[in-house]
Each structure stands twice: as C-alpha cells, then as structure tokens.
Design an enzyme around this catalytic site. Structure first.
Site, PDB file in Angstrom:
ATOM      1  N   GLN A 113       0.837  -1.203   0.000  1.00 55.92           N
ATOM      2  CA  GLN A 113       0.000   0.000   0.000  1.00 55.92           C
ATOM      3  C   GLN A 113       0.873   1.255   0.000  1.00 55.92           C
ATOM      4  OE1 GLN A 113      -3.556  -0.687   2.928  1.00 55.92           O
ATOM      5  NE2 GLN A 113      -1.920  -2.047   3.591  1.00 55.92           N
ATOM      6  N   HIS A 160      -1.411   1.251  -4.385  1.00 52.87           N
ATOM      7  CA  HIS A 160      -1.766   2.675  -4.414  1.00 52.87           C
ATOM      8  C   HIS A 160      -0.834   3.484  -5.305  1.00 52.87           C
ATOM      9  CE1 HIS A 160      -3.943   1.975  -0.315  1.00 52.87           C
ATOM     10  NE2 HIS A 160      -4.661   1.580  -1.350  1.00 52.87           N
ATOM     11  N   CYS A 213       1.974  17.077 -23.792  1.00 56.71           N
ATOM     12  CA  CYS A 213       0.856  17.762 -24.463  1.00 56.71           C
ATOM     13  C   CYS A 213       0.817  19.241 -24.142  1.00 56.71           C
ATOM     14  CB  CYS A 213      -0.476  17.090 -24.130  1.00 56.71           C
ATOM     15  SG  CYS A 213      -1.015  17.333 -22.423  1.00 56.71           S
ATOM     16  N   GLY A 248       2.831  -4.205   9.014  1.00 58.01           N
ATOM     17  CA  GLY A 248       2.784  -2.768   9.254  1.00 58.01           C
ATOM     18  C   GLY A 248       1.617  -2.058   8.607  1.00 58.01           C
ATOM     19  N   SER A 300      -2.553  -0.920   9.579  1.00 62.74           N
ATOM     20  CA  SER A 300      -3.687  -0.953  10.511  1.00 62.74           C
ATOM     21  C   SER A 300      -4.895  -1.625   9.860  1.00 62.74           C
ATOM     22  CB  SER A 300      -4.056   0.466  10.937  1.00 62.74           C
ATOM     23  OG  SER A 300      -4.566   1.192   9.827  1.00 62.74           O
ATOM     24  N   LEU A 352       8.735  -4.219  13.379  1.00 61.93           N
ATOM     25  CA  LEU A 352       9.130  -4.991  12.193  1.00 61.93           C
ATOM     26  C   LEU A 352      10.650  -5.063  12.047  1.00 61.93           C
ATOM     27  CD1 LEU A 352       6.326  -3.552   9.975  1.00 61.93           C
ATOM     28  CD2 LEU A 352       6.723  -6.007  10.318  1.00 61.93           C
TER      29      LEU A 352
HETATM   30  P1  OAD Z   1      -1.514   2.984   8.874  1.00 61.34           P
HETATM   31  O1  OAD Z   1      -0.785   4.209   9.328  1.00 61.34           O
HETATM   32  O2  OAD Z   1      -2.995   2.999   8.926  1.00 61.34           O
HETATM   33  O3  OAD Z   1      -1.017   1.729   9.739  1.00 61.34           O
HETATM   34  C1  OAD Z   1       0.348   1.538   9.988  1.00 61.34           C
HETATM   35  C2  OAD Z   1       0.475   0.618  11.179  1.00 61.34           C
HETATM   36  O4  OAD Z   1       1.846   0.276  11.335  1.00 61.34           O
HETATM   37  C3  OAD Z   1       0.028   1.243  12.509  1.00 61.34           C
HETATM   38  O5  OAD Z   1      -0.900   0.387  13.164  1.00 61.34           O
HETATM   39  C4  OAD Z   1       1.330   1.367  13.320  1.00 61.34           C
HETATM   40  O6  OAD Z   1       1.134   1.174  14.704  1.00 61.34           O
HETATM   41  C5  OAD Z   1       2.159   0.273  12.720  1.00 61.34           C
HETATM   42  N1  OAD Z   1       3.622   0.500  12.806  1.00 61.34           N
HETATM   43  C6  OAD Z   1       4.292   1.662  12.683  1.00 61.34           C
HETATM   44  N2  OAD Z   1       5.613   1.479  12.771  1.00 61.34           N
HETATM   45  C7  OAD Z   1       5.801   0.146  12.966  1.00 61.34           C
HETATM   46  C8  OAD Z   1       6.953  -0.670  13.158  1.00 61.34           C
HETATM   47  N3  OAD Z   1       8.192  -0.163  13.148  1.00 61.34           N
HETATM   48  N4  OAD Z   1       6.759  -1.998  13.342  1.00 61.34           N
HETATM   49  C9  OAD Z   1       5.513  -2.537  13.354  1.00 61.34           C
HETATM   50  N5  OAD Z   1       4.386  -1.797  13.178  1.00 61.34           N
HETATM   51  C10 OAD Z   1       4.527  -0.475  12.989  1.00 61.34           C
HETATM   52  O7  OAD Z   1      -0.969   2.678   7.393  1.00 61.34           O
HETATM   53  P2  OAD Z   1      -1.614   1.747   6.264  1.00 61.34           P
HETATM   54  O8  OAD Z   1      -2.429   0.666   6.881  1.00 61.34           O
HETATM   55  O9  OAD Z   1      -0.519   1.383   5.365  1.00 61.34           O
HETATM   56  O10 OAD Z   1      -3.902   5.044   1.212  1.00 61.34           O
HETATM   57  O11 OAD Z   1      -2.578   2.757   5.539  1.00 61.34           O
HETATM   58  C11 OAD Z   1      -3.329   2.288   4.450  1.00 61.34           C
HETATM   59  C12 OAD Z   1      -3.680   3.408   3.522  1.00 61.34           C
HETATM   60  O12 OAD Z   1      -4.271   4.473   4.245  1.00 61.34           O
HETATM   61  C13 OAD Z   1      -2.506   4.087   2.871  1.00 61.34           C
HETATM   62  O13 OAD Z   1      -1.942   3.349   1.812  1.00 61.34           O
HETATM   63  C14 OAD Z   1      -3.118   5.354   2.372  1.00 61.34           C
HETATM   64  C15 OAD Z   1      -4.031   5.699   3.533  1.00 61.34           C
HETATM   65  O14 OAD Z   1      -5.289   6.129   3.147  1.00 61.34           O
HETATM   66  C16 OAD Z   1      -4.074   5.980   0.257  1.00 61.34           C
HETATM   67  O15 OAD Z   1      -3.501   7.030   0.323  1.00 61.34           O
HETATM   68  C17 OAD Z   1      -4.985   5.594  -0.841  1.00 61.34           C
END
Ligand code: OAD
Length: 274
Positions: A99, A117, A179, A217, A219, A261
């Site tokens: 993502q 994405h 363009c 990593g 949510s 991680l």
């Molecule tokens: P999130 O920020 O929602 O989740 C990231 C997770 O990683 C959180 O629960 C943190 O606690 C955890 N985390 C952070 N650092 C870490 C580490 N060192 N080790 C283990 N865990 C860790 O990010 P995504 O789920 O990737 O989409 O978000 C999904 C999408 O939301 C993104 O791609 C973006 C956003 O809307 C678009 O922009 C379309």
C-alpha cells in the site's frame, strides 16, 4: 516476541504473499498514517475530489510535494525491507502487495511488487496520459522555481510537506512535457479515489495462488488492503499479522505478532535460514 514461532511456521512452507503498509517504512524516516505518531494526527491529506475540482488546492499540493520530494527520494530501505527481499529469494515469501508509494521494497531488491496505491516516482498527465519520471518533473520544477526554497521538518507518507499558507502562492507549476497541458498528478491513489479494478483483480489472483498472507505494518483501516484479509479468510488461506498495535484484521489472523518490524523480520529471516 510472542508469536514468532507460529510466524516461522506460517512461512516455512513457502509462497506466502505479503501485504505491506506504512508501518514497514517508519524505520526509513517516513511516518505512517495512523500509528502512535501518524501523519493524520497533524496533516489533512489531499483528496481525489480536491485534486480534480480545485485548481488552487492542486497548486498547493504540488508546492508541498516539490518541497517534500527530495526527502522522499533520499529515503532508504530498512532492515525490514531487506529481510522481506531475503525471505523472497529463499522462496518463503512470494509476491508483495504494498500500500506504500515510496518504492522501498523495490529498492531493497524485492521482486513481484504490486503497488496497490501507485508510486510517487512517476507522474501521469490527466489530459494525455503521458507517464513521466518524477525526477524529471522535479528538475523542471526547480528551473521554474529558482527562489522557492522553504524547508520542511518532515515529509508526509504521501510525499508532501507541511508549509505555511503564505509561501504556497509563490510556487510555479509546470505543464505536461508531452501535451503542454495537464493537470499532472503523481501516479498514486489519493484518499477518496478507487484502486483500478484490474489491479485489484491481479491482487486477488496473487492471493489465490498463495499458501498464506502476511500483513506487515498496516492498521488495515482502509478497505483497499483489508479486503485481501477478508478474501484470505474466505478461501481458508492462513493470515499472519505483524504490527505494533491493533489492526482491523486481528480477529481473522491465525498468527499475531505485536512488535517492531525492524526486530521481527530480520529474526524471522534468520530462523528460516534466509
Ligand atoms: P496505517 O498508518 O494505517 O497503519 C500503519 C500501522 O503500522 C500502525 O498500526 C502502526 O502502529 C504500525 N507501525 C508503525 N511502525 C511500525 C513498526 N516499526 N513496526 C511494526 N508496526 C509499525 O498505514 P496503512 O495501513 O498502510 O492510502 O494505511 C493504508 C492506507 O491508508 C494508505 O496506503 C493510504 C491511507 O489512506 C491511500 O492514500 C490511498
């Protein structure tokens, strides 16, 4: 950390698909969205609706992105990205659905990376469809903005930086190289935008061919990634989740590791001989 033995068991038979999120890149200096210090706590991200309909909002986005890009381009893969690439080379992990838009899996040497994405390293023209390297746009923007030099403390996971409102108006955007029109958009999916259907279908096929799904990593707040956990559960494919803090997928996870991680993945690779 607890769950590591079960995690090693999950990947032991190979061909496990990875679904990664922003938490994998925090060790590379890119914040996540919803973690303990996530960017959504202090930053309102660009939405697809604003980008399409509001030329002023778009202009401001590009000003912030111009300032944020050098930091994004300088980010390097961390120990977690490297361990994923090693586990892949050992045949334990299959493809990677990410993502993230930062390109760090590829920089670490991972293969079969599907950018759910999109990626910040290229732009697409919304008029003619020309896809161009981001570095080239940045060179043209630098030439058009020789005196636009605000510095930002931090880059957001979308690659843009917070800037005071008053400096944004001084920024000059350029047109499409092909363009002469535009508007140009980074080749990423914005908040409120849907992922192209064929890209999602490719991910479902990758999942159907996999022996397990390993979430790293994320949510899983956003349906765009969470749906693969739902589908895995439907198909009876085991799911592992490594994440600091809770995720929406926890109830459906067969293995859950709540630890950094940067510790878990190198240790997993070591245990698996990768
Ligand atoms: P999130 O920020 O929602 O989740 C990231 C997770 O990683 C959180 O629960 C943190 O606690 C955890 N985390 C952070 N650092 C870490 C580490 N060192 N080790 C283990 N865990 C860790 O990010 P995504 O789920 O990737 O989409 O978000 C999904 C999408 O939301 C993104 O791609 C973006 C956003 O809307 C678009 O922009 C379309």
């Amino acid at each position: 950390p607890s769950g590591l033995d079960e995690l090693a068991g999950l990947v032991a038979d190979g061909d496990v698909l990875v679904l990664s999120g922003a938490g994998l890149s925090t060790d590379s200096g890119i914040p996540d969205y919803r973690g303990a210090t996530g960017s959504l706590r202090r930053h309102t991200p660009m939405t697809w609706q604003t980008f399409c309909r509001d030329p002023r909002g778009r202009h401001r986005y590009w000003a912030r992105s111009f300032v944020g890009w050098p930091q994004m381009a300088a980010a390097r893969p961390n120990a977690g990205h490297s361990a994923v690439a090693r586990l892949q080379r050992a045949g334990l992990l299959g493809g990677v659905i990410t993502q993230n838009v930062d390109g760090l899996h590829q920089a670490a040497g991972a293969r079969d990376v599907l950018e759910l994405h999109g990626g910040l390293d290229r732009t697409v023209c919304l008029s003619c469809g020309d896809v161009a390297p981001r570095a080239e746009l940045h060179r043209r923007l630098r030439a058009a903005n020789p005196d636009f030099g605000p510095r930002a403390d931090e880059v957001n996971p979308d690659g843009d930086a917070e800037l005071p409102e008053e400096v944004l108006d001084g920024f000059v955007m350029v047109d499409c190289r092909a363009c002469g029109a535009g508007p140009l958009k980074p080749d990423v999916v914005f908040f409120g935008e849907t992922v192209p259907r064929e890209r999602v279908d490719t991910c479902f096929r990758m999942l159907e061919d996999s022996a397990g799904l390993l979430v790293l990593g994320s949510s899983l707040t956003v349906m765009s990634g969470y749906r693969f956990v739902l589908r895995a559960a439907e198909l009876g494919i085991p799911v592992g989740v490594v994440n600091l803090g809770p995720t929406r997928g926890d109830a459906r996870a067969d293995v859950r590791v709540d630890a950094p991680l940067g510790d878990v993945l190198p240790e997993l690779a070591r245990r698996c001989g990768a």
